[in-house]
Design a protein around this motif. Structure first.
Motif, PDB file in Angstrom:
ATOM      1  N   VAL A 105     -47.509  14.392-103.546  1.00 23.23           N
ATOM      2  CA  VAL A 105     -46.644  15.488-103.108  1.00 23.23           C
ATOM      3  C   VAL A 105     -47.105  16.762-103.804  1.00 23.23           C
ATOM      4  CG1 VAL A 105     -44.265  16.275-102.833  1.00 23.23           C
ATOM      5  CG2 VAL A 105     -44.742  13.824-103.007  1.00 23.23           C
ATOM      6  N   ASP A 106     -47.140  17.871-103.058  1.00 17.33           N
ATOM      7  CA  ASP A 106     -47.593  19.119-103.684  1.00 17.33           C
ATOM      8  C   ASP A 106     -46.536  19.625-104.659  1.00 17.33           C
ATOM      9  OD1 ASP A 106     -46.770  22.211-102.399  1.00 17.33           O
ATOM     10  OD2 ASP A 106     -45.725  20.410-101.722  1.00 17.33           O
ATOM     11  N   PRO A 107     -46.924  20.465-105.626  1.00 21.79           N
ATOM     12  CA  PRO A 107     -45.995  20.885-106.685  1.00 21.79           C
ATOM     13  C   PRO A 107     -44.760  21.626-106.175  1.00 21.79           C
ATOM     14  CG  PRO A 107     -48.258  21.383-107.306  1.00 21.79           C
ATOM     15  CD  PRO A 107     -48.294  20.952-105.873  1.00 21.79           C
ATOM     16  N   THR A 108     -44.841  22.243-104.997  1.00 17.90           N
ATOM     17  CA  THR A 108     -43.673  22.937-104.458  1.00 17.90           C
ATOM     18  C   THR A 108     -42.702  21.965-103.787  1.00 17.90           C
ATOM     19  OG1 THR A 108     -44.581  23.338-102.226  1.00 17.90           O
ATOM     20  CG2 THR A 108     -45.174  24.912-103.972  1.00 17.90           C
ATOM     21  N   GLY A 109     -43.157  20.736-103.558  1.00 20.73           N
ATOM     22  CA  GLY A 109     -42.314  19.737-102.915  1.00 20.73           C
ATOM     23  C   GLY A 109     -42.216  19.881-101.415  1.00 20.73           C
ATOM     24  N   LYS A 110     -43.099  20.677-100.815  1.00 22.06           N
ATOM     25  CA  LYS A 110     -43.000  20.946 -99.382  1.00 22.06           C
ATOM     26  C   LYS A 110     -43.971  20.148 -98.526  1.00 22.06           C
ATOM     27  CE  LYS A 110     -41.349  25.677-100.158  1.00 22.06           C
ATOM     28  NZ  LYS A 110     -41.649  27.113 -99.967  1.00 22.06           N
ATOM     29  N   VAL A 111     -44.973  19.515 -99.167  1.00 17.60           N
ATOM     30  CA  VAL A 111     -46.007  18.806 -98.410  1.00 17.60           C
ATOM     31  C   VAL A 111     -46.273  17.442 -99.038  1.00 17.60           C
ATOM     32  CG1 VAL A 111     -48.309  18.978 -97.367  1.00 17.60           C
ATOM     33  CG2 VAL A 111     -47.108  21.064 -98.065  1.00 17.60           C
ATOM     34  N   VAL A 112     -46.387  16.425 -98.183  1.00 17.90           N
ATOM     35  CA  VAL A 112     -46.824  15.095 -98.604  1.00 17.90           C
ATOM     36  C   VAL A 112     -48.243  14.875 -98.077  1.00 17.90           C
ATOM     37  CG1 VAL A 112     -46.486  12.611 -98.225  1.00 17.90           C
ATOM     38  CG2 VAL A 112     -44.539  14.065 -98.808  1.00 17.90           C
ATOM     39  N   LEU A 163     -52.750  22.406-109.720  1.00 17.68           N
ATOM     40  CA  LEU A 163     -51.525  22.545-110.499  1.00 17.68           C
ATOM     41  C   LEU A 163     -50.542  23.517-109.858  1.00 17.68           C
ATOM     42  CD1 LEU A 163     -53.013  22.539-114.113  1.00 17.68           C
ATOM     43  CD2 LEU A 163     -52.214  20.606-112.743  1.00 17.68           C
ATOM     44  N   HIS A 164     -51.058  24.563-109.197  1.00 16.89           N
ATOM     45  CA  HIS A 164     -50.178  25.535-108.546  1.00 16.89           C
ATOM     46  C   HIS A 164     -49.965  25.208-107.068  1.00 16.89           C
ATOM     47  CE1 HIS A 164     -54.017  26.881-107.130  1.00 16.89           C
ATOM     48  NE2 HIS A 164     -54.350  27.452-108.264  1.00 16.89           N
ATOM     49  N   GLY A 165     -50.674  24.204-106.550  1.00 17.19           N
ATOM     50  CA  GLY A 165     -50.450  23.761-105.186  1.00 17.19           C
ATOM     51  C   GLY A 165     -51.224  24.499-104.114  1.00 17.19           C
ATOM     52  N   LYS A 166     -52.092  25.453-104.489  1.00 18.61           N
ATOM     53  CA  LYS A 166     -52.827  26.215-103.483  1.00 18.61           C
ATOM     54  C   LYS A 166     -53.857  25.355-102.767  1.00 18.61           C
ATOM     55  CE  LYS A 166     -55.368  30.530-102.805  1.00 18.61           C
ATOM     56  NZ  LYS A 166     -55.898  31.768-103.433  1.00 18.61           N
ATOM     57  N   TRP A 167     -54.458  24.400-103.521  1.00 16.85           N
ATOM     58  CA  TRP A 167     -55.487  23.540-102.946  1.00 16.85           C
ATOM     59  C   TRP A 167     -55.127  22.085-103.186  1.00 16.85           C
ATOM     60  CZ3 TRP A 167     -57.456  27.121-106.814  1.00 16.85           C
ATOM     61  CH2 TRP A 167     -57.848  28.351-106.276  1.00 16.85           C
ATOM     62  N   VAL A 168     -55.792  21.209-102.440  1.00 19.09           N
ATOM     63  CA  VAL A 168     -55.702  19.778-102.704  1.00 19.09           C
ATOM     64  C   VAL A 168     -57.127  19.221-102.671  1.00 19.09           C
ATOM     65  CG1 VAL A 168     -55.313  19.169-100.268  1.00 19.09           C
ATOM     66  CG2 VAL A 168     -54.550  17.622-102.090  1.00 19.09           C
ATOM     67  N   TYR A 181     -59.313  21.324 -99.936  1.00 25.11           N
ATOM     68  CA  TYR A 181     -58.618  21.875 -98.784  1.00 25.11           C
ATOM     69  C   TYR A 181     -57.588  22.908 -99.240  1.00 25.11           C
ATOM     70  CZ  TYR A 181     -60.449  18.123 -95.793  1.00 25.11           C
ATOM     71  OH  TYR A 181     -61.262  17.281 -95.082  1.00 25.11           O
ATOM     72  N   GLU A 182     -57.475  24.009 -98.496  1.00 22.46           N
ATOM     73  CA  GLU A 182     -56.419  24.983 -98.760  1.00 22.46           C
ATOM     74  C   GLU A 182     -55.119  24.505 -98.120  1.00 22.46           C
ATOM     75  OE1 GLU A 182     -55.439  29.754 -98.120  1.00 22.46           O
ATOM     76  OE2 GLU A 182     -57.489  28.999 -97.846  1.00 22.46           O
ATOM     77  N   VAL A 183     -54.025  24.607 -98.860  1.00 25.85           N
ATOM     78  CA  VAL A 183     -52.735  24.069 -98.422  1.00 25.85           C
ATOM     79  C   VAL A 183     -51.856  25.204 -97.891  1.00 25.85           C
ATOM     80  CG1 VAL A 183     -50.671  22.802 -99.141  1.00 25.85           C
ATOM     81  CG2 VAL A 183     -52.897  22.242-100.149  1.00 25.85           C
ATOM     82  N   ASN A 184     -51.177  24.927 -96.779  1.00 28.55           N
ATOM     83  CA  ASN A 184     -50.173  25.852 -96.248  1.00 28.55           C
ATOM     84  C   ASN A 184     -48.812  25.183 -96.406  1.00 28.55           C
ATOM     85  OD1 ASN A 184     -48.339  27.311 -94.613  1.00 28.55           O
ATOM     86  ND2 ASN A 184     -50.004  28.031 -93.303  1.00 28.55           N
ATOM     87  N   PRO A 185     -48.079  25.474 -97.481  1.00 26.13           N
ATOM     88  CA  PRO A 185     -46.794  24.796 -97.726  1.00 26.13           C
ATOM     89  C   PRO A 185     -45.758  25.052 -96.640  1.00 26.13           C
ATOM     90  CG  PRO A 185     -47.573  25.926 -99.699  1.00 26.13           C
ATOM     91  CD  PRO A 185     -48.419  26.400 -98.568  1.00 26.13           C
ATOM     92  N   LYS A 186     -45.769  26.243 -96.041  1.00 27.44           N
ATOM     93  CA  LYS A 186     -44.764  26.555 -95.020  1.00 27.44           C
ATOM     94  C   LYS A 186     -44.919  25.655 -93.805  1.00 27.44           C
ATOM     95  CE  LYS A 186     -43.961  31.383 -96.296  1.00 27.44           C
ATOM     96  NZ  LYS A 186     -43.991  32.799 -95.823  1.00 27.44           N
TER      97      LYS A 186
END
Length: 361
Positions: A105-112, A163-168, A181-186
């Motif tokens: 899960v990403d650090p913001t909790g918005k993406v699995v 750590l900040h969730g920008k990438w995985v 990969y660049e992550v789009n939490p929205k």
């Protein structure tokens, strides 16, 4: 009087040897013992679990499909009872790939994020406010092969968010690549044009860990039984290989060896990696300036075929899931050396492969 803390262990298993799926354990730190609070077996083979950053939800990757016609796995979301630690199913969706072997899960909790070994692809899911997960938002199929007999096709093995969730960072064992990969939490998605960091042919990158304080990361390589050491460029997140170190002990002869899991100590001073075959943990000291590793020795895991292991969040214990011997073995981490010392304590769990930890107050 200080408020007491309840400690829960969640154990993922293969559905063999009369395993009952996910084991929810009440762990007593004073006696290093555990009692079963609940078992959950909604599908077969819940081999990997991940807690949401809020600790209100838990996600499970089952290898069995959502229905009889689904050749893929199933991802289940559970609500965590904050008083007992027990689980209640929220929803289930197809994993969108064959044989899911890792979930995070990403650090913001918005993406699995989910990795598929047999499918050779990754998928991502958006997390709702209720903890439920959407159908797959991103599905990215990898292509290629490498030189080892186990590398005839892609084998995605883990996705570790920055750590900040920008990438995985996606480790693909089959094609010898770590992909950023660049992550789009929205949207709950990843951009499909990753930066690719090739690794040594035949090494098989499996799991990946990022240092919490220093610009370094470490990749455990299953097929070559080595650990790759990388610098992480802070602005771009790009990886640069610094060195590669051996995992195996020259004092143990074993025909089969396969590196499995990798974790840092809570203080970031020690690195641990597990091996199936020699059935041990390799212990390294982390140079706090260069990020390089010094091998400090090997510790037998007290069982056979150690898959994943958990470094206790308090920094005191290390727990190893030994799949073939059906046990979770408990070690105490020594402050000065970082070496896990046997406690003589273990928990009997059929086909244990993964350990997650939760503290409740």
């Amino acid at each position: 009087m200080a408020q007491s803390t309840k400690e829960i262990l969640y154990i993922g298993t293969y559905s063999q040897n009369e395993s009952k799926g996910i084991y929810v354990l009440d762990f007593d730190r004073s006696t290093l013992s555990a009692s079963i609070l609940q078992t959950v077996h909604d599908k077969k083979n819940p081999t990997f679990l991940a807690l949401h950053p809020s600790q209100k939800y838990l996600y499970a990757a089952y290898r069995e499909g959502k229905d009889a016609d689904d050749p893929n796995g199933t991802i289940s979301s559970y609500a965590v009872d904050r008083n007992t630690g027990q689980l209640t199913l929220i929803n289930q969706v197809s994993s969108a790939g064959a044989s899911p072997c890792h979930i995070s899960v990403d650090p913001t909790g918005k993406v699995v994020f989910v990795s598929h070994y047999q499918g050779g692809n990754l998928s991502t899911f958006k997390v709702a406010d209720s903890g439920a997960i959407s159908e797959a938002v991103s599905v990215v199929q990898h292509e290629g092969s490498s030189i080892h007999p186990n590398q005839t096709k892609p084998h995605m093995h883990s996705m570790i968010p920055s750590l900040h969730g920008k990438w995985v960072y996606a480790s693909d064992l089959g094609i010898d690549q770590i992909l950023k990969y660049e992550v789009n939490p929205k949207k709950g998605s990843v951009k499909k044009d990753p930066e690719i960091f090739p690794v040594k042919a035949g090494s098989g990158p499996r799991h990946f860990v990022i240092h919490p304080d220093l610009p370094y990361a470490y990749s455990v390589e299953e097929l070559s039984n080595t650990v790759g050491i990388y610098t992480v460029e802070p602005k771009s997140g790009d990886l640069l290989l610094l060195a590669r170190v051996e995992m195996l002990s020259p004092e143990i002869q074993s025909d089969y060896n396969a590196a499995a899991d990798i974790h840092l100590s809570v203080d970031g001073k020690w690195l641990y990696a597990s091996n199936r075959g020699q059935d041990n943990l390799a212990i390294y000291q982390v140079d706090q300036e260069t990020g390089l590793l010094k091998l400090m020795g090997h510790v037998p895991t007290g069982g056979q075929h150690p898959r994943n292991f958990k470094v206790d969040e308090k920094g005191e214990l290390l727990l190893v899931a030994n799949m073939e011997s059906d046990n979770v073995v408990i070690f105490r981490i020594q402050d000065q050396t970082g070496i896990p010392a046997p406690t003589g304590k273990s928990i009997s769990i059929p086909r244990a492969v993964f350990i997650e930890q939760l503290f409740l107050k």
